[in-house]
Write a protein that holds these residues in place. Structure first.
Motif, mmCIF file in Angstrom:
data_model
loop_
_atom_site.group_PDB
_atom_site.id
_atom_site.type_symbol
_atom_site.label_atom_id
_atom_site.label_comp_id
_atom_site.label_asym_id
_atom_site.label_seq_id
_atom_site.Cartn_x
_atom_site.Cartn_y
_atom_site.Cartn_z
ATOM 1 N N LEU A 1 0.842 -1.192 0.000
ATOM 2 C CA LEU A 1 0.000 0.000 0.000
ATOM 3 C C LEU A 1 0.877 1.242 0.000
ATOM 4 C CD1 LEU A 1 -2.348 -1.467 2.688
ATOM 5 C CD2 LEU A 1 -3.092 -0.900 0.369
ATOM 6 N N ALA A 2 0.851 1.964 -1.109
ATOM 7 C CA ALA A 2 1.756 3.112 -1.246
ATOM 8 C C ALA A 2 1.006 4.347 -1.693
ATOM 9 C CB ALA A 2 2.877 2.775 -2.226
ATOM 10 N N GLY A 3 -0.286 4.377 -1.393
ATOM 11 C CA GLY A 3 -1.089 5.477 -1.912
ATOM 12 C C GLY A 3 -1.240 6.639 -0.975
ATOM 13 N N GLY A 4 -0.738 6.500 0.263
ATOM 14 C CA GLY A 4 -1.014 7.508 1.285
ATOM 15 C C GLY A 4 -0.186 8.765 1.124
ATOM 16 N N GLN A 5 -0.731 9.861 1.635
ATOM 17 C CA GLN A 5 -0.030 11.126 1.528
ATOM 18 C C GLN A 5 1.025 11.264 2.619
ATOM 19 O OE1 GLN A 5 -2.458 14.622 1.886
ATOM 20 N NE2 GLN A 5 -0.728 16.004 1.719
ATOM 21 N N GLY A 6 0.671 10.839 3.844
ATOM 22 C CA GLY A 6 1.574 11.070 4.975
ATOM 23 C C GLY A 6 1.629 12.541 5.294
ATOM 24 N N SER A 7 0.462 13.117 5.626
ATOM 25 C CA SER A 7 0.360 14.572 5.754
ATOM 26 C C SER A 7 1.187 15.109 6.918
ATOM 27 C CB SER A 7 -1.094 14.978 5.923
ATOM 28 O OG SER A 7 -1.654 14.267 6.998
ATOM 29 N N ARG A 8 1.551 14.246 7.875
ATOM 30 C CA ARG A 8 2.342 14.746 9.004
ATOM 31 C C ARG A 8 3.804 14.982 8.636
ATOM 32 N NH1 ARG A 8 1.481 10.468 13.327
ATOM 33 N NH2 ARG A 8 1.485 9.245 11.406
ATOM 34 N N LEU A 9 4.170 14.666 7.397
ATOM 35 C CA LEU A 9 5.517 15.018 6.947
ATOM 36 C C LEU A 9 5.533 16.387 6.273
ATOM 37 C CD1 LEU A 9 6.987 11.654 5.626
ATOM 38 C CD2 LEU A 9 7.552 12.846 7.717
ATOM 39 N N GLY A 10 4.409 17.112 6.349
ATOM 40 C CA GLY A 10 4.369 18.498 5.883
ATOM 41 C C GLY A 10 4.761 18.662 4.434
ATOM 42 N N VAL A 11 5.612 19.651 4.157
ATOM 43 C CA VAL A 11 5.966 19.942 2.767
ATOM 44 C C VAL A 11 6.755 18.813 2.104
ATOM 45 C CG1 VAL A 11 5.891 22.451 2.822
ATOM 46 C CG2 VAL A 11 7.987 21.264 3.492
ATOM 47 N N LEU A 12 7.313 17.899 2.886
ATOM 48 C CA LEU A 12 8.069 16.797 2.262
ATOM 49 C C LEU A 12 7.164 15.972 1.364
ATOM 50 C CD1 LEU A 12 10.408 15.381 5.039
ATOM 51 C CD2 LEU A 12 10.838 17.175 3.389
ATOM 52 N N THR A 13 5.874 15.891 1.733
ATOM 53 C CA THR A 13 4.955 15.095 0.913
ATOM 54 C C THR A 13 3.977 15.984 0.155
ATOM 55 O OG1 THR A 13 3.559 14.795 2.843
ATOM 56 C CG2 THR A 13 5.093 13.024 2.331
ATOM 57 N N ALA A 14 4.338 17.252 -0.055
ATOM 58 C CA ALA A 14 3.452 18.132 -0.823
ATOM 59 C C ALA A 14 3.358 17.650 -2.270
ATOM 60 C CB ALA A 14 3.955 19.567 -0.774
ATOM 61 N N LYS A 15 4.436 17.158 -2.803
ATOM 62 C CA LYS A 15 4.432 16.755 -4.214
ATOM 63 C C LYS A 15 4.756 15.294 -4.439
ATOM 64 C CE LYS A 15 5.668 21.345 -5.687
ATOM 65 N NZ LYS A 15 6.910 22.105 -5.669
ATOM 66 N N VAL A 16 5.093 14.560 -3.379
ATOM 67 C CA VAL A 16 5.366 13.129 -3.557
ATOM 68 C C VAL A 16 4.633 12.346 -2.478
ATOM 69 C CG1 VAL A 16 7.648 13.440 -4.582
ATOM 70 C CG2 VAL A 16 7.453 13.198 -2.132
#
Lengths: 372, 424
Positions: free
Chosen positions: B11-26
């Motif tokens: 499962l690799a679809g998650g945003q991981g929003s608690r990583l902030g801008v690190l996951t803004a585009k990936v």
């Protein structure tokens, strides 16, 4: 796809001393992460040459391991591919390659079964970047039979181990001497040739009939007046590795920013086999100055003006100075190494002292390594 | 006939929003870790090292980086004639089209993919944990227990147990009860989000619960199997396992890698972690530089001083710049005479000369204190930071910033500076 490639990688040279015991020169590690043949292979693939034959003979284990997959240079294609030709016994031949021309003759079907009109021949022991298409265009423009890539060497450089050539103002080759004791000219052949495929087949077959075996002596020099032979002058960085001193200085060249920039950061890239090693690790006590370090290394002490190849461990309180440490070396604590080349997979015991006095010392200890 | 004993679904679809801008585009699994790696390299390498050669990777959020990274799976030796790695994004169907609405829903929508391999067992993994695990050993355990479902679980400190899904087992490790993030945990065995299912059991459960909105493994599928009497076992794992879900845990996990003998050892010969490497040349350390207690990846050029940091591939650190306690990802360039403290700098960032990061007071972040905390400076990918500016603690910068964005050349602690829509 106007050309196929041939890389002559069989060579060995006593002037490489102990370094060539283990491997053909084409497999010599270069600049931390590469092997010498990577340069010719990458030039081939970057020139869109898709069908490449590598001729090996001398101690090819290391080379075969490096070439075990062709995917790193993007030769794993349906059209073309990478072909490795080692000498084999067949119904009508049971000898080793007696020379470069003989090597090609013994595998002539490779040339005969291709459809590309031209052949680019290169050797596997040179460090350079080149677009072979430029030479090919030049070859066609000059209506040449054979084009030899050459380079002007600085006057002070010893060139008695090269083929030297003299060209007229139209760049047609007038004189060609192989390894003269006293060189009359300072333009040397780089061992890179372009020739029409049918022409090459014809010359190689003729050569074999007359029991001649060497490409330079028996084809280039013999045919130089009969055929239209032209020189293509190369301006960029080019080094041939044939002696320990050359090998050392070619590697050390990579400590210069302009050389690193040219090879590592400018288009096109040089490719090599990927080893999946972790990043290099610098522990407390690491003091590293003006050096290249490759992946997988663990460094605990002082390294200056040196090149550390992949997967090397340097223990505590060591000093490595002006040296080349090849792949997968373990250096025990309190060792001192200066002006040396340490052979790959070696284990240097703690408290060792190796200094090259006046010349580069080749360190081969062959100690057992016990992995806990 | 095509037949695989066990296939993996990652499962690799998650945003991981608690990583902030690190996951803004990936997507989170594509975030860099440990210098040259990305988070998804760890489960993918575990798969191939465990002999699992068929892996479906479920993507949804920002998949571009993930797609280019995985390609046809060459770095992990997952380019196979039969099986190998397959990227599975959500797709349009004749009657309806929906996104993946939950972990189990994503798997449900790919029943055909799994069926095509005739598996006996299906391994469910998530793409956002750092660990090494031999799934083959877990499968042997699953078989020997006669389980229909096995959950990998690890003991956690009792006081932290309330952050996890907790398993309550009998002496034989058979699970009696689940508690999702309990106030008063009765056990400290936490589920790691790694499951082995008998394919029959899983397929039946997915189809029976197809209409459940946001179908989830922890909330719906496993309780459903439990209710129906399927034997469910816990497989206890005691090695290194790290959820790098927050910026602080991400920073900490990276910092642990520079220890002399790190708890998570990347240098083990027989459990290699594979990744796609685009950069091959060795790294160069100049005559004026110092590098200590750090890991540095291929092709980087260090002209400054680096202490206690994790440096990615192709990074340039200018002369007299000091980098301390920081993570610098691939192809970022930092100018001369800077001071970089406790920062996470994402990929392809340009930082000018004389830039100070992580200086000043400790002030809580103004917009997202739950994301940007512990004094860490976070710089998003492809950002530009102009020369001669200072940036405080608990700050975040993203986008192409210019000197005008910094009043008095200073971004005080706790500030958020995110410029959107100005991608290069």
């Amino acid at each position: 796809m106007r050309a196929i490639g041939i890389i002559l990688a069989g060579g060995n040279n006593h002037r490489m001393k102990e370094l060539s015991q283990k491997r053909a020169i084409s497999a010599m590690p270069i600049a931390g992460s590469y092997r010498s043949i990577d340069f010719a292979l990458s030039n081939m693939t970057n020139s869109h040459i898709q069908r490449v034959g590598v001729f090996t003979q001398y101690n090819a284990r290391s080379l075969n391991e490096h070439l075990s997959s062709s995917k790193w240079w993007d030769f794993g294609r349906k059209q073309g591919g990478l072909f490795v030709f080692t000498p084999t016994v067949t119904s009508d031949n049971n000898s080793w390659y007696r020379g470069t021309a003989d090597a090609i003759y013994q595998n002539l079907s490779f040339l005969k079964n291709s459809h590309e009109p031209y052949v680019v021949i290169a050797s596997g022991d040179c460090v350079y970047k080149m677009d072979y298409n430029k030479v090919l265009e030049y070859h066609i423009e000059k209506k040449a039979d054979i084009t030899v890539v050459c380079k002007d060497m600085p006057a002070e450089e010893k060139i008695d181990r090269y083929g030297v050539i003299k060209m007229n103002e139209d760049n047609r080759i007038e004189e060609f001497e192989e390894k003269p004791i006293m060189a009359k000219f300072n333009t040397v052949s780089c061992g890179i040739y372009v020739v029409r495929r049918r022409q090459l087949i014809e010359m190689i077959e003729k050569c074999a009939e007359e029991n001649r075996n060497d490409f330079v002596q028996d084809i280039l020099i013999r045919y130089k007046d009969l055929k239209r032979m032209y020189g293509y002058k190369m301006q960029d960085y080019w080094r041939n590795i044939a002696t320990v001193e050359d090998y050392f200085s070619t590697n050390m060249d990579f400590l210069k920013p302009e050389i690193r920039d040219y090879f590592f950061r400018q288009y096109p890239d040089i490719y090599s086999k990927v080893d999946d090693l972790p990043p290099a690790k610098y522990n407390i006590g690491a003091k590293i100055k003006n050096s290249l370090v490759s992946s997988g290394c663990i460094i605990n002490s002082t390294v200056e003006n040196s090149i550390i190849f992949k997967n090397t461990f340097i223990g505590n309180n060591c000093t490595i100075r002006n040296s080349i440490i090849l792949n997968n070396v373990y250096i025990g604590d309190n060792s001192y190494i200066e002006n040396c080349i340490v052979e790959s997979r070696d284990t240097i015991r703690a408290n060792s002292h190796h200094v090259g006095e006046g010349e580069i010392k080749i360190v081969i200890e062959k100690n057992e390594r016990y992995i806990i | 006939m095509i037949k695989k004993e066990m296939i993996a679904m990652l499962l690799a679809g998650g945003q991981g929003s608690r990583l902030g801008v690190l996951t803004a585009k990936v997507a989170k699994p594509a975030v860099a870790f440990g210098g040259k790696y990305r988070i998804i390299d760890f489960p993918l390498s575990n798969c191939i090292n465990s002999g699992v050669d068929t892996v479906g990777v479920l993507t949804q959020y920002q998949p571009l980086r993930l797609n280019t990274h995985i390609g046809i799976g060459i770095p992990w030796d997952l380019d196979r004639n039969i099986g190998g790695v397959t990227v599975l994004p959500p797709y349009e169907k004749s009657t309806n089209s929906e996104w993946y609405t939950g972990t189990a829903n994503a798997i449900y929508q790919n029943i055909d993919y799994m069926d095509s391999f005739n598996p006996d067992y299906v391994l469910i993994l998530s793409g956002d944990h750092i660990y090494k695990m031999d799934y083959e050993v877990m499968l042997d355990y699953h078989k020997s227990k006669g389980a229909e479902v096995t959950l990998a679980a690890m003991p956690v400190p009792m006081e932290e147990a309330k952050r996890f899904g907790i398993l309550i087992t009998d002496d034989n490790r058979q699970i009696n009860e689940f508690e999702e993030k309990p106030e008063n945990p009765r056990s400290n065995l936490a589920s790691m989000g790694i499951y082995i299912f008998n394919w029959k059991t899983l397929k039946e459960a997915l189809i029976a619960n197809a209409n459940q909105p946001a179908l989830d493994f922890g909330k719906h599928v496993i309780p459903y199997c439990h209710k129906n009497g399927a034997p469910i076992f816990a497989y206890e794992y005691n090695g290194y396992w790290k959820d790098v879900g927050t910026l602080h845990s991400y920073w900490e996990a990276n910092m642990e890698l520079v220890d002399v003998v790190p708890e998570f050892n990347l240098y083990e010969e027989y459990w290699k972690i594979y990744t796609k490497s685009d950069v091959l040349p060795p790294q160069y350390i100049s005559a004026e530089s110092e590098v200590e207690r750090s890991i540095v990846s291929e092709g980087s050029q260090i002209y400054g001083k680096v202490y206690n940091s994790v440096i990615g591939c192709g990074v340039v650190i200018g002369k007299d710049t000091v980098v301390r306690d920081s993570i610098i990802m691939n192809n970022t360039e930092i100018g001369a005479q800077g001071e970089i403290y406790k920062s996470i700098i994402a990929e392809n960032v340009q930082i000018g000369d004389c830039v100070k990061l992580g200086v000043g007071e400790e002030v809580q972040n103004e917009t997202d204190p739950h994301i940007y905390n512990n004094g860490i400076v976070t710089i998003g990918e492809k950002s530009v930071v102009p020369s001669h500016v200072s940036i405080g603690k608990n700050t975040v910068v993203s986008g192409i910033t210019t000197a005008e964005d910094y009043k008095d050349d200073y971004l005080p602690s706790g500030k958020t500076l995110i410029k959107v829509g100005e991608e290069s």
